[in-house]
Design a protein around this motif. Structure first.
Motif, PDB file in Angstrom:
ATOM      1  N   SER A  47       5.067  -6.789  -0.544  1.00  0.00           N
ATOM      2  CA  SER A  47       4.738  -6.828  -1.969  1.00  0.00           C
ATOM      3  C   SER A  47       5.849  -7.488  -2.779  1.00  0.00           C
ATOM      4  CB  SER A  47       4.476  -5.418  -2.494  1.00  0.00           C
ATOM      5  OG  SER A  47       3.361  -4.842  -1.858  1.00  0.00           O
ATOM      6  N   SER A  88       5.750 -11.212  -2.188  1.00  0.00           N
ATOM      7  CA  SER A  88       4.572 -11.768  -2.861  1.00  0.00           C
ATOM      8  C   SER A  88       4.789 -11.865  -4.362  1.00  0.00           C
ATOM      9  CB  SER A  88       3.338 -10.914  -2.557  1.00  0.00           C
ATOM     10  OG  SER A  88       3.057 -10.889  -1.174  1.00  0.00           O
ATOM     11  N   SER A  91      -1.621  -5.820   0.556  1.00  0.00           N
ATOM     12  CA  SER A  91      -1.314  -5.359  -0.791  1.00  0.00           C
ATOM     13  C   SER A  91      -1.981  -6.260  -1.823  1.00  0.00           C
ATOM     14  CB  SER A  91       0.201  -5.371  -1.010  1.00  0.00           C
ATOM     15  OG  SER A  91       0.695  -6.710  -0.962  1.00  0.00           O
ATOM     16  N   PRO A 144      -0.583  -7.696  -4.481  1.00  0.00           N
ATOM     17  CA  PRO A 144       0.183  -8.932  -4.722  1.00  0.00           C
ATOM     18  C   PRO A 144      -0.044  -9.993  -3.647  1.00  0.00           C
ATOM     19  CG  PRO A 144       1.550  -7.017  -5.131  1.00  0.00           C
ATOM     20  CD  PRO A 144       0.284  -6.511  -4.513  1.00  0.00           C
TER      21      PRO A 144
END
Length: 397
Positions: free
Chosen positions: A9, A12, A325, A327
């Motif tokens: 995450s 990202s 996730s 993101p």
């Protein structure tokens, strides 16, 4: 697992912070496309254009590619007062071809430029000499490169468009001739680095520092060029066309960059290696840009052209998390969107290429795969100053 998701995450989100603002800038430029001036069309001259244009061609060992230009210039009509070929002591027979053309068309004139002064690059020096020796009775000065292949009606069409639109300086993007598989794959990716950074051809750019120009076909009012001292303001620039155009725009003159695919072709370099070496080292435009502009352009190219393919491939070939996730999914969606834009742009620029005689022409459609390499080339060029250009060597000063 939780730690892995947290790292995923974080990475990202970091990439999204880099890419989202750059994507917004790219879209703001691409959305101007529908408002652009249509491509220049060839036209017949009218009496008021009689002898209004002086053409200057800088040459250095161009014997293998100047013949189409000489023939194309002979087919231009009475709007052309003179054609001055400024040769920088070619050793390959280029002057002989010009002299032969002169026997058929007295508008041709061959001259040799003076020894290159300190602080000057060869091309702007030759063009400056040509300007100084051109007729003061001409209203327009036109610089053409030796690798240009002009269609009949090019010059009349360009002058009429410039006068109708009120341009003081206007240059054209050409149709590129491709012949070999490697360049068919690499050249469109390199061209895309320009299309992503600047407004589309045919859009009037209001910020002088963002003006684009192409010295391969460069038309300027003679009075304007005299006002700025010819090419002196671009004397040390390896992208003298853009440097001069931005200097002229900064003084309040109207500068345009239009689509010329219907009126001129160009065969720039032979193969992918020469394209990488010769064209790649001038595409950064650092001689015409501030450090902030250079870094801004590098960030944009890295974000919207260099990263998308890498991110999508990394996602496809890495072990897929069971529950990606948010993101990561957003990052993947953004980069798929950027790749979609890239392929749409490829369709848009297809008319800018002559691929009739190319071997392996299908590689053109795979040129997005060369995008990371093209962006790398711009980064390499941005941090290096050329020491040799067209056979001339320059000092490190």
């Amino acid at each position: 697992m939780d730690n892995a998701l947290t790292v995923e995450s974080a990475i990202s989100l970091f990439l999204l912070l880099i890419q989202i603002p750059a994507t917004a800038i790219l879209l703001s430029r691409l959305l101007k496309g529908p408002r652009r001036h249509p491509p220049i069309e060839p036209q017949q001259p009218t009496p008021e254009l009689l002898g209004s244009v002086s053409v200057v061609v800088p040459t250095l060992n161009e014997v293998l590619r100047i013949s189409p230009l000489l023939a194309g210039l002979s087919r231009q009509s009475y709007e052309v007062r003179e054609i001055i070929v400024v040769d920088s002591k070619s050793q390959d027979g280029t002057p002989d071809l010009v002299k032969a053309a002169q026997q058929q068309d007295p508008r041709f004139r061959l001259m040799t430029d003076d020894p290159l002064p300190s602080g000057w690059v060869g091309r702007p020096w030759a063009l400056h000499n040509g300007f100084l020796h051109s007729s003061e009775d001409s209203q327009w000065f036109m610089g053409l490169d030796a690798d240009i292949q002009p269609h009949p009606g090019l010059i009349a069409g360009l002058v009429k468009t410039a006068e109708a639109q009120g341009y003081d300086l206007v240059s054209l993007s050409p149709q590129f001739i491709l012949k070999y598989p490697g360049e068919c794959w690499l050249q469109p990716a390199l061209l895309m680095t320009l299309l992503y950074r600047f407004d589309p051809a045919g859009i009037n750019t209001e910020q002088p520092e963002r003006v684009m120009a192409n010295g391969q076909c460069f038309l300027c009012r003679r009075s304007v060029l005299a006002t700025v001292g010819g090419y002196t303001s671009a004397r040390s620039s390896f992208c003298d066309d853009v440097t001069l155009a931005r200097n002229i725009a900064a003084q309040g003159f109207k500068v345009g960059f239009l689509d010329g695919a219907k009126v001129l072709k160009v065969r720039m370099y032979e193969g992918a290696m020469e394209t990488w070496k010769e064209w790649g080292r001038s595409l950064d435009l650092k001689d015409a840009s501030s450090p902030a502009q250079i870094w801004g352009d590098l960030w944009l190219l890295f974000a919207v052209q260099g990263l998308p393919l890498v991110i999508v491939l990394a996602y496809l070939f890495s072990p897929l998390p069971l529950f990606p996730s948010s993101p990561l999914l957003l990052l993947l969606g953004l980069n798929l969107f950027l790749l979609l834009i890239r392929f749409a742009m490829l369709l848009a620029i297809a008319p800018s290429y002559d691929r009739k005689s190319v071997k392996g022409g299908w590689l053109f459609w795979l040129s997005p795969l060369a995008d990371p390499l093209a962006v790398l080339r711009i980064f390499l060029s941005a941090f290096r100053t050329p020491r040799e250009w067209r056979g001339r060597k320059y000092s490190a000063e």
